[in-house]
Design a protein around this motif. Structure first.
Motif, PDB file in Angstrom:
ATOM      1  N   THR A  25      -5.902-108.848  48.049  1.00  0.00           N
ATOM      2  CA  THR A  25      -6.574-107.608  47.645  1.00  0.00           C
ATOM      3  C   THR A  25      -6.253-107.279  46.194  1.00  0.00           C
ATOM      4  O   THR A  25      -7.133-106.889  45.429  1.00  0.00           O
ATOM      5  N   ALA A  26      -4.992-107.462  45.812  1.00  0.00           N
ATOM      6  CA  ALA A  26      -4.591-107.196  44.429  1.00  0.00           C
ATOM      7  C   ALA A  26      -5.362-108.090  43.458  1.00  0.00           C
ATOM      8  O   ALA A  26      -5.816-107.629  42.401  1.00  0.00           O
ATOM      9  N   ALA A  27      -5.545-109.360  43.810  1.00  0.00           N
ATOM     10  CA  ALA A  27      -6.295-110.287  42.951  1.00  0.00           C
ATOM     11  C   ALA A  27      -7.759-109.862  42.860  1.00  0.00           C
ATOM     12  O   ALA A  27      -8.359-109.902  41.772  1.00  0.00           O
ATOM     13  N   MET A  28      -8.338-109.455  43.977  1.00  0.00           N
ATOM     14  CA  MET A  28      -9.730-109.004  43.996  1.00  0.00           C
ATOM     15  C   MET A  28      -9.896-107.761  43.107  1.00  0.00           C
ATOM     16  O   MET A  28     -10.835-107.679  42.313  1.00  0.00           O
ATOM     17  N   LEU A  29      -8.963-106.828  43.250  1.00  0.00           N
ATOM     18  CA  LEU A  29      -9.032-105.610  42.435  1.00  0.00           C
ATOM     19  C   LEU A  29      -8.817-105.913  40.949  1.00  0.00           C
ATOM     20  O   LEU A  29      -9.451-105.297  40.090  1.00  0.00           O
ATOM     21  N   ALA A  30      -7.941-106.863  40.658  1.00  0.00           N
ATOM     22  CA  ALA A  30      -7.688-107.226  39.258  1.00  0.00           C
ATOM     23  C   ALA A  30      -8.945-107.763  38.587  1.00  0.00           C
ATOM     24  O   ALA A  30      -9.172-107.529  37.394  1.00  0.00           O
ATOM     25  N   THR A  31      -9.796-108.459  39.347  1.00  0.00           N
ATOM     26  CA  THR A  31     -11.021-109.001  38.752  1.00  0.00           C
ATOM     27  C   THR A  31     -11.971-107.897  38.298  1.00  0.00           C
ATOM     28  O   THR A  31     -12.818-108.134  37.451  1.00  0.00           O
ATOM     29  N   VAL A  32     -11.810-106.693  38.858  1.00  0.00           N
ATOM     30  CA  VAL A  32     -12.662-105.570  38.442  1.00  0.00           C
ATOM     31  C   VAL A  32     -11.882-104.565  37.593  1.00  0.00           C
ATOM     32  O   VAL A  32     -12.332-103.448  37.364  1.00  0.00           O
ATOM     33  N   GLY A  33     -10.690-104.983  37.121  1.00  0.00           N
ATOM     34  CA  GLY A  33      -9.928-104.166  36.185  1.00  0.00           C
ATOM     35  C   GLY A  33      -9.003-103.143  36.809  1.00  0.00           C
ATOM     36  O   GLY A  33      -8.489-102.271  36.112  1.00  0.00           O
ATOM     37  N   ILE A  34      -8.748-103.245  38.097  1.00  0.00           N
ATOM     38  CA  ILE A  34      -7.849-102.300  38.766  1.00  0.00           C
ATOM     39  C   ILE A  34      -6.537-103.012  39.038  1.00  0.00           C
ATOM     40  O   ILE A  34      -6.473-103.907  39.883  1.00  0.00           O
ATOM     41  N   ARG A  35      -5.504-102.634  38.274  1.00  0.00           N
ATOM     42  CA  ARG A  35      -4.216-103.323  38.361  1.00  0.00           C
ATOM     43  C   ARG A  35      -3.050-102.400  38.699  1.00  0.00           C
ATOM     44  O   ARG A  35      -1.956-102.856  38.970  1.00  0.00           O
ATOM     45  N   ALA A  48     -13.683 -97.934  43.715  1.00  0.00           N
ATOM     46  CA  ALA A  48     -13.078 -99.265  43.675  1.00  0.00           C
ATOM     47  C   ALA A  48     -13.802-100.214  44.628  1.00  0.00           C
ATOM     48  O   ALA A  48     -14.075-101.364  44.283  1.00  0.00           O
ATOM     49  N   PHE A  49     -14.138 -99.721  45.812  1.00  0.00           N
ATOM     50  CA  PHE A  49     -14.868-100.517  46.797  1.00  0.00           C
ATOM     51  C   PHE A  49     -16.224-100.941  46.218  1.00  0.00           C
ATOM     52  O   PHE A  49     -16.629-102.101  46.348  1.00  0.00           O
ATOM     53  N   ALA A  50     -16.910-100.023  45.568  1.00  0.00           N
ATOM     54  CA  ALA A  50     -18.212-100.336  44.968  1.00  0.00           C
ATOM     55  C   ALA A  50     -18.071-101.375  43.853  1.00  0.00           C
ATOM     56  O   ALA A  50     -18.915-102.267  43.722  1.00  0.00           O
ATOM     57  N   LEU A  51     -17.013-101.282  43.063  1.00  0.00           N
ATOM     58  CA  LEU A  51     -16.789-102.264  41.992  1.00  0.00           C
ATOM     59  C   LEU A  51     -16.557-103.656  42.574  1.00  0.00           C
ATOM     60  O   LEU A  51     -17.099-104.644  42.072  1.00  0.00           O
ATOM     61  N   VAL A  52     -15.747-103.721  43.627  1.00  0.00           N
ATOM     62  CA  VAL A  52     -15.467-105.010  44.272  1.00  0.00           C
ATOM     63  C   VAL A  52     -16.758-105.601  44.824  1.00  0.00           C
ATOM     64  O   VAL A  52     -17.055-106.782  44.629  1.00  0.00           O
ATOM     65  N   ARG A  53     -17.533-104.775  45.485  1.00  0.00           N
ATOM     66  CA  ARG A  53     -18.802-105.247  46.057  1.00  0.00           C
ATOM     67  C   ARG A  53     -19.757-105.671  44.934  1.00  0.00           C
ATOM     68  O   ARG A  53     -20.435-106.690  45.043  1.00  0.00           O
ATOM     69  N   GLY A  54     -19.790-104.908  43.864  1.00  0.00           N
ATOM     70  CA  GLY A  54     -20.660-105.222  42.734  1.00  0.00           C
ATOM     71  C   GLY A  54     -20.270-106.493  42.001  1.00  0.00           C
ATOM     72  O   GLY A  54     -21.091-107.105  41.320  1.00  0.00           O
ATOM     73  N   PRO A  59     -16.709-107.317  50.789  1.00  0.00           N
ATOM     74  CA  PRO A  59     -15.586-106.703  51.493  1.00  0.00           C
ATOM     75  C   PRO A  59     -16.018-105.995  52.773  1.00  0.00           C
ATOM     76  O   PRO A  59     -17.125-105.472  52.863  1.00  0.00           O
ATOM     77  N   SER A  60     -15.116-105.970  53.740  1.00  0.00           N
ATOM     78  CA  SER A  60     -15.371-105.217  54.962  1.00  0.00           C
ATOM     79  C   SER A  60     -14.942-103.766  54.731  1.00  0.00           C
ATOM     80  O   SER A  60     -14.280-103.449  53.735  1.00  0.00           O
ATOM     81  N   LEU A  61     -15.291-102.928  55.673  1.00  0.00           N
ATOM     82  CA  LEU A  61     -14.877-101.531  55.566  1.00  0.00           C
ATOM     83  C   LEU A  61     -13.367-101.378  55.657  1.00  0.00           C
ATOM     84  O   LEU A  61     -12.818-100.384  55.197  1.00  0.00           O
ATOM     85  N   ASN A  62     -12.680-102.379  56.203  1.00  0.00           N
ATOM     86  CA  ASN A  62     -11.217-102.309  56.239  1.00  0.00           C
ATOM     87  C   ASN A  62     -10.631-102.240  54.833  1.00  0.00           C
ATOM     88  O   ASN A  62      -9.599-101.606  54.633  1.00  0.00           O
ATOM     89  N   LEU A  63     -11.272-102.886  53.862  1.00  0.00           N
ATOM     90  CA  LEU A  63     -10.800-102.768  52.484  1.00  0.00           C
ATOM     91  C   LEU A  63     -10.915-101.322  52.025  1.00  0.00           C
ATOM     92  O   LEU A  63     -10.003-100.784  51.401  1.00  0.00           O
ATOM     93  N   LEU A  64     -12.033-100.696  52.333  1.00  0.00           N
ATOM     94  CA  LEU A  64     -12.222 -99.293  51.945  1.00  0.00           C
ATOM     95  C   LEU A  64     -11.130 -98.417  52.564  1.00  0.00           C
ATOM     96  O   LEU A  64     -10.549 -97.566  51.894  1.00  0.00           O
ATOM     97  N   TYR A  65     -10.843 -98.636  53.838  1.00  0.00           N
ATOM     98  CA  TYR A  65      -9.794 -97.865  54.509  1.00  0.00           C
ATOM     99  C   TYR A  65      -8.428 -98.147  53.874  1.00  0.00           C
ATOM    100  O   TYR A  65      -7.608 -97.240  53.708  1.00  0.00           O
ATOM    101  N   ALA A  66      -8.181 -99.407  53.533  1.00  0.00           N
ATOM    102  CA  ALA A  66      -6.909 -99.775  52.908  1.00  0.00           C
ATOM    103  C   ALA A  66      -6.751 -99.078  51.554  1.00  0.00           C
ATOM    104  O   ALA A  66      -5.665 -98.589  51.220  1.00  0.00           O
ATOM    105  N   LEU A  67      -7.826 -99.029  50.780  1.00  0.00           N
ATOM    106  CA  LEU A  67      -7.781 -98.360  49.477  1.00  0.00           C
ATOM    107  C   LEU A  67      -7.519 -96.865  49.643  1.00  0.00           C
ATOM    108  O   LEU A  67      -6.706 -96.283  48.918  1.00  0.00           O
TER     109      LEU A  67
END
Length: 110
Positions: A25-35, A48-54, A59-67
């Motif tokens: 998840t950290a690597a995925m977020l880093a690709t969209v500039g969230i570190r 953040a969820f929208a950036l990852v999807r974009g 991502p599943s909704l579990n990522l959204l819940y995790a965030l």
């Protein structure tokens, strides 16, 4: 109404040290500039969820819940059902807007 954000003792805490967020998840977020936690707070869970999807991830909704859990300091599966439904609705609404396609052109028939 979303739960209030609980401030961290270290506002620039690395994203991987937050609850629910592992290395993938950290690597995925880093690709969209969230570190960091402050980066995540700035975008919010939905942003953040929208950036990852974009960025082309699926991502599943579990990522959204995790965030959301990371921002509120709780495990993702401890979010209230009401809050998860709110997140689901807003995430699906945003997805529907971003994936909307123009109507297909009809061929004239004689």
């Amino acid at each position: 109404m979303p739960p209030s954000r609980q401030p961290s003792a270290r506002p620039d805490q690395l994203i991987i040290t937050l609850p629910n967020l592992g290395p993938k998840t950290a690597a995925m977020l880093a690709t969209v500039g969230i570190r960091s936690e402050s980066d995540l707070s700035q975008h919010g869970a939905l942003g953040a969820f929208a950036l990852v999807r974009g960025a082309g991830f699926n991502p599943s909704l579990n990522l959204l819940y995790a965030l959301e859990g990371a921002l509120t300091g709780q495990k993702w599966n401890r979010l209230s059902l009401e809050r998860r439904r709110q997140l689901d609705h807003r995430a699906n609404f945003k997805r529907d807007l971003t994936r909307a396609k123009p109507p297909a052109k009809r061929l004239a028939t004689h």
